[in-house]
Write an enzyme that holds these catalytic residues in place. Structure first.
Site, mmCIF file in Angstrom:
data_model
loop_
_atom_site.group_PDB
_atom_site.id
_atom_site.type_symbol
_atom_site.label_atom_id
_atom_site.label_comp_id
_atom_site.label_asym_id
_atom_site.label_seq_id
_atom_site.Cartn_x
_atom_site.Cartn_y
_atom_site.Cartn_z
ATOM 1 C CB SER A 1 -0.903 -0.034 1.090
ATOM 2 O OG SER A 1 -1.530 1.111 1.395
ATOM 3 C CD GLU B 1 -1.727 5.356 4.895
ATOM 4 O OE1 GLU B 1 -2.525 5.730 3.985
ATOM 5 O OE2 GLU B 1 -2.052 5.979 5.958
ATOM 6 C CE1 TYR C 1 -4.279 -1.725 5.445
ATOM 7 C CE2 TYR C 1 -3.042 0.431 4.775
ATOM 8 C CZ TYR C 1 -3.855 -0.848 4.539
ATOM 9 O OH TYR C 1 -3.936 -1.276 3.148
ATOM 10 C CB THR D 1 -14.143 7.936 -2.338
ATOM 11 O OG1 THR D 1 -13.899 6.447 -1.827
ATOM 12 C CG2 THR D 1 -12.655 8.592 -2.425
ATOM 13 N NE ARG D 2 -20.635 3.406 -2.399
ATOM 14 C CZ ARG D 2 -21.201 2.302 -1.850
ATOM 15 N NH1 ARG D 2 -20.492 1.366 -1.390
ATOM 16 N NH2 ARG D 2 -22.577 2.263 -2.074
#
Ligand code: NAP
Ligand code: G4F
Length: 343
Positions: free
Chosen positions: A128, A130, A152, A193-194
């Site tokens: 990721s 991230e 994470y 976003t969602r």
């Protein structure tokens, strides 16, 4: 060809399964036992491919190394895609040990299963962007330094590095896909976003009247999930196992996403959106921009869907969802919730 996808019930798992099945693969996927059926993203595939045994689901949890090893042994896949994770960054601060265990135990259990069963099995690890976290470079590529800022990201970094170790030590075809944020109408509803597009649909239909978010200045390189799962497959067909950055090369702030989504339905986001400290993270990744040049050049991959198209598709989908929700509300089949208590 036989593929095993961990996390097939997630956003990426559903797109990848769809694409591999269309190519003629037999696809095996892991599902976690839950008190409710959690296969909504792949139900359309189950009804199409289940009868002729092209799509086969198995109960397995990445925290159970025995189940993972038995599965690899039983299926003898050509390709393993390790997509399973507790993938929400904010939740990883609340559940750091659980998040870390999936990232670390999951990847190493699968790699050990491959080493002990058949070293010809190819392995994909869902790395990721991230992991770059606080990196100071403006545009990030395969050579950029990692600086993880969340539990994470640290767990993903372990999985990334152990994948390289197994590639170098045991000659296993093990690749890392360094994917920047990718979204779709199948995106989990608590990702920003969602959360926005779902709220836009509900506000337009009068079901919700405000949206509470956290840091509106954060900037992300957002692409379409279906384009990114296609890149995963391409990496697995490349002549050598490598690490690949997959991104659009464009970054937008949360504010810009809001502007685009609300304007699309003729609303002004300033009238509905508030920012609350409750949604800020203990440690924030402020800015991510990827440089996908290597994948463009060597994999002949490029993102097909633009930022504007992505936002519009997601809003269109969530307008339909809101319309259905309104009908259920009017029929008294569900009770109103003015704003989903989201993370
Ligand atoms: P997602 O929608 O959250 O899906 C995660 C999947 O992992 C789900 O199928 C989930 O099962 C499964 N899972 C969670 N814990 C598990 C466990 N202990 N054992 C077995 N399965 C477990 O995530 P996504 O967006 O598809 O992302 C796929 C992968 O790419 C993840 O590893 C994510 O961290 C990584 N990634 C994502 C992005 C992105 O922008 N989407 C970017 C870079 C990397 P349930 O359905 O039962 O919850
Ligand atoms: O949508 P997000 O939660 O995604 P985030 O943290 O970037 O993580 C996603 O992308 C990673 C790749 O870079 C994946 F590895 C990871 O699995 C996941 O798919 O948040 C995006 C930005 C953050 O800066 C966050 O602070 O939006 C900001 N934000 C502002 N308000 C919010 C909110 N995020 C969420 N989830 N909810 C809010 O209300």
């Amino acid at each position: 060809m036989i593929a095993l996808i961990t996390g097939i019930t997630g956003q990426d798992g559903s797109y990848l399964a769809e694409q591999l099945l269309a190519k003629g693969y037999t696809v095996h996927g892991t599902v976690r036992r839950s008190s409710v059926i959690n296969t909504s993203r792949i139900d359309h595939l189950i009804s199409e491919y289940d009868n002729d045994k092209k799509l086969i689901l198995h109960y397995s949890d990445l925290l159970d190394p025995g189940s993972v090893s038995n599965l690899v042994n039983k299926i003898q896949p050509d390709e393993v895609y390790n997509l399973a994770a507790q993938s929400h960054v904010a939740v990883s601060f609340e559940n750091p040990i659980f998040t870390s265990q999936i990232g670390t135990l999951g990847s190493i259990s699968l790699l050990e299963a491959i080493r002990n069963n058949d070293k010809e099995i190819k392995f994909y690890q869902a790395s990721s962007s991230e992991m770059y976290g606080g990196a100071i470079e403006k545009s990030l590529n395969e050579q950029s330094k990692f600086d993880p800022k969340s539990p994470y990201a640290v767990s993903k970094l372990f999985a990334h590095e152990i994948t390289k170790v197994y590639r170098e030590s045991y000659d296993i075809f093990a690749v890392n896909g360094l994917l920047f944020n990718h979204e779709s109408s199948r995106r989990g509803e608590t990702f920003v976003t969602r959360k926005i597009t779902k709220a836009v649909g509900r506000i337009k239909y009068g079901i919700q009247n405000k949206l509470t978010l956290g840091n509106l200045e954060a900037s992300r390189d957002w692409g379409f999930a279906g384009d990114y799962t296609h890149a995963m497959w391409k990496m697995m067909q490349y002549k050598t196992p490598e690490d690949w950055v997959i991104a659009t090369g464009e970054t937008h702030t949360v504010k810009e996403f809001l502007e685009k989504a609300f304007t699309y339905v003729d609303l002004d986001w300033n009238d509905y959106v508030q920012s609350s400290e409750d949604y800020f993270r203990p440690n924030e990744v402020n800015y991510l921009l990827g440089d996908p040049e290597k994948a463009k050049k060597l994999l002949k991959w490029k993102p097909e869907k633009s930022f504007d198209e992505l936002v519009e598709d997601m809003v269109d989908h969530d307008l339909l969802e809101a319309e259905k929700e309104l009908t259920l509300l009017k029929d008294g089949l569900i009770k109103p919730t003015w704003e989903n208590p989201n993370i």
